[in-house]
Enzyme design. Structure first.
Site, mmCIF file in Angstrom:
data_model
loop_
_atom_site.group_PDB
_atom_site.id
_atom_site.type_symbol
_atom_site.label_atom_id
_atom_site.label_comp_id
_atom_site.label_asym_id
_atom_site.label_seq_id
_atom_site.Cartn_x
_atom_site.Cartn_y
_atom_site.Cartn_z
ATOM 1 N N GLU A 34 14.930 46.789 27.007
ATOM 2 C CA GLU A 34 14.279 48.094 27.416
ATOM 3 C C GLU A 34 13.391 48.397 26.378
ATOM 4 O OE1 GLU A 34 14.364 48.677 30.753
ATOM 5 O OE2 GLU A 34 16.472 48.894 30.647
ATOM 6 N N GLY A 121 12.874 57.660 41.827
ATOM 7 C CA GLY A 121 13.015 58.105 40.387
ATOM 8 C C GLY A 121 14.427 57.727 39.787
ATOM 9 N N SER A 127 8.722 52.929 42.577
ATOM 10 C CA SER A 127 7.472 53.020 42.530
ATOM 11 C C SER A 127 6.775 51.516 42.437
ATOM 12 C CB SER A 127 6.633 53.785 41.246
ATOM 13 O OG SER A 127 7.385 53.327 40.019
ATOM 14 N N ASP A 171 8.630 45.623 35.948
ATOM 15 C CA ASP A 171 8.898 45.994 37.075
ATOM 16 C C ASP A 171 8.518 45.218 38.052
ATOM 17 O OD1 ASP A 171 10.292 47.882 35.597
ATOM 18 O OD2 ASP A 171 8.948 49.552 35.906
HETATM 19 C C1 GLA Z 1 9.844 51.679 33.029
HETATM 20 C C2 GLA Z 1 8.535 50.880 32.898
HETATM 21 C C3 GLA Z 1 8.553 49.524 32.569
HETATM 22 C C4 GLA Z 1 9.521 49.483 31.161
HETATM 23 C C5 GLA Z 1 10.761 50.499 31.429
HETATM 24 C C6 GLA Z 1 11.395 50.543 30.096
HETATM 25 O O1 GLA Z 1 10.425 50.966 34.156
HETATM 26 O O2 GLA Z 1 7.822 51.041 34.318
HETATM 27 O O3 GLA Z 1 7.472 48.902 32.460
HETATM 28 O O4 GLA Z 1 8.822 49.629 29.995
HETATM 29 O O5 GLA Z 1 10.495 51.589 31.615
HETATM 30 O O6 GLA Z 1 11.944 49.122 29.663
#
Ligand code: GLA
Length: 384
Positions: A34, A121, A127, A171
């Protein structure tokens, strides 16, 4: 076609008429890794069976008409008037259109109805599901001949430049590249990726949505990014070859500790350790050692809570409560943090107990129920 696809198609026909193309665009989970993607590190996500369905048809003119089934809201614009809206959700669609136009791809207006079951969210990247789904759709509808990597980059650029969140590529990449029963280790520098088996016979991925939504999430997110960059610039004075925290070892970082603002130091420690955890967690998967894998998830959560400081009391409570349920391998906050959800790996027979205990603990402490979803790793964005 599932119920959601039928509902979205029906809405499309009522609103716009004609025959739409239907696209399923999944939300993602991230097992570990993360806040490492924008530091050019490693992540381990997969696409899920929770998806946004988009029904779309191209138009002859430049008008764009959108309908969000889940909010029952309409939005209209045209390709030469794309600008941010107070409704927010149209920005994910507008951003993608704008990036395609600015990059020089030939597209026309379109009608879009969409809806789904990715918690909004809720840390599963609804998104990116909209952005990746629309990027995929534009490529399909207008025969642009783009590969999935280009689509992922364009979708990210929409989020970075139009929506204004400086997210990494995880993502969109997971959304577009997902495969059933596999998670992907992505090297967010080279964008090379490798699939690892994630069979779901005896194990379940359980998402516990805290239902906490923090407005400050995007500003705090961008701030974390800056803090990581500050760490890199300091170290660059000594080691000019360093381009991101990916290139920094813990011992190098520690050797310069006294020169750091303490908060920046903590952020860097977290990122470096989290990258190591992803590498080790992939080995655990290969060895089918879920106990060790789960341990790394708990360590990841502690780092996100104490070093990166993106957790909140509700998420800590969900992880703690999960850790007390027999049959849980590991649990951690997932996604950007500041609310949203946790991910837990749970032995299949223990899921019911998990739901009961975690819900009860959460209700007792907060007066609210968490939303608990059992999800499966599924294929990425596709036409249905
Ligand atoms: C969000 C961002 C990702 C990543 C995560 C944390 O989901 O969109 O790109 O940075 O937070 O890991």
């Amino acid at each position: 076609m599932n119920d959601i696809a039928r509902r979205v198609k029906r809405s499309f026909l009522e609103k716009f008429g004609g025959e739409p193309v239907l696209i399923s665009s999944p939300g993602r989970v991230n097992l570990i890794g993360e806040h490492t993607d924008y530091n050019e590190g490693f992540v381990l996500p997969g696409a899920t069976d929770r998806a946004i369905i988009l029904a779309l048809a191209p138009r002859e003119d430049d008008s764009c008409r959108f309908y969000a089934c889940d909010f029952n809201q309409d939005f209209s614009t045209s390709l030469d008037h794309l600008k941010k809206s107070d409704l927010h959700w149209p920005d994910y669609l507008q951003g993608v259109l704008k990036v395609f136009l600015e990059t020089g791809y030939r597209i026309r207006g379109l009608d879009v109805a969409f809806g789904g079951n990715v918690p909004i969210g809720g840390g599963m990247s609804s998104s990116a599901a909209i952005e990746g789904g629309l990027a995929f759709a534009l490529n399909y509808l207008f025969n642009l001949g783009l590969d999935r990597l280009i689509l992922a980059r364009l979708a990210r650029q929409a989020e970075n430049d139009f929506v204004g969140v400086k997210c990494g590529i995880m993502d969109m990449f997971a959304n577009l590249y997902g495969q059933p029963e596999k998670v992907m280790k992505i090297d967010c520098r080279s964008l090379e990726y490798e699939f690892f088996p994630f069979e779901q016979e005896d194990i379940r991925i359980v998402i516990s949505d805290s239902r906490v939504r923090r407005e400050l999430a995007s500003s705090e997110y961008n701030l974390r990014r800056q803090q990581c960059e500050a760490g890199v610039s300091l170290l660059k004075h000594y080691y000019p070859e360093i381009k991101s925290l990916r290139d920094v070892s813990l011992s190098r970082l520690v050797a310069h500790q006294t020169e750091f603002v303490p908060v920046v130091f903590k952020r860097c420690v977290y990122v470096i350790k989290e990258n190591q955890r992803v590498e080790q967690a992939c080995q655990d998967l290969l060895q089918q050692d879920l106990v060790s894998f789960g341990q790394r998830m708990y360590e990841s959560h502690s780092g996100l809570r104490d070093e990166y400081e993106v957790s909140c009391p509700e998420l800590d409570l969900l992880v703690e409560s999960a850790s007390r349920v027999p049959g849980v391998y590991g649990s951690r906050l997932m996604g950007a943090g500041f609310g949203g959800c946790t991910i837990s790996l749970v032995r299949a027979p223990a899921v019911k107990l998990f739901e009961e205990r975690v819900s009860a603990d959460y209700r007792q402490a907060t007066g609210k129920d968490p939303a608990i979803h059992v999800v499966r790793i599924e294929a990425g964005t596709r036409v249905i």
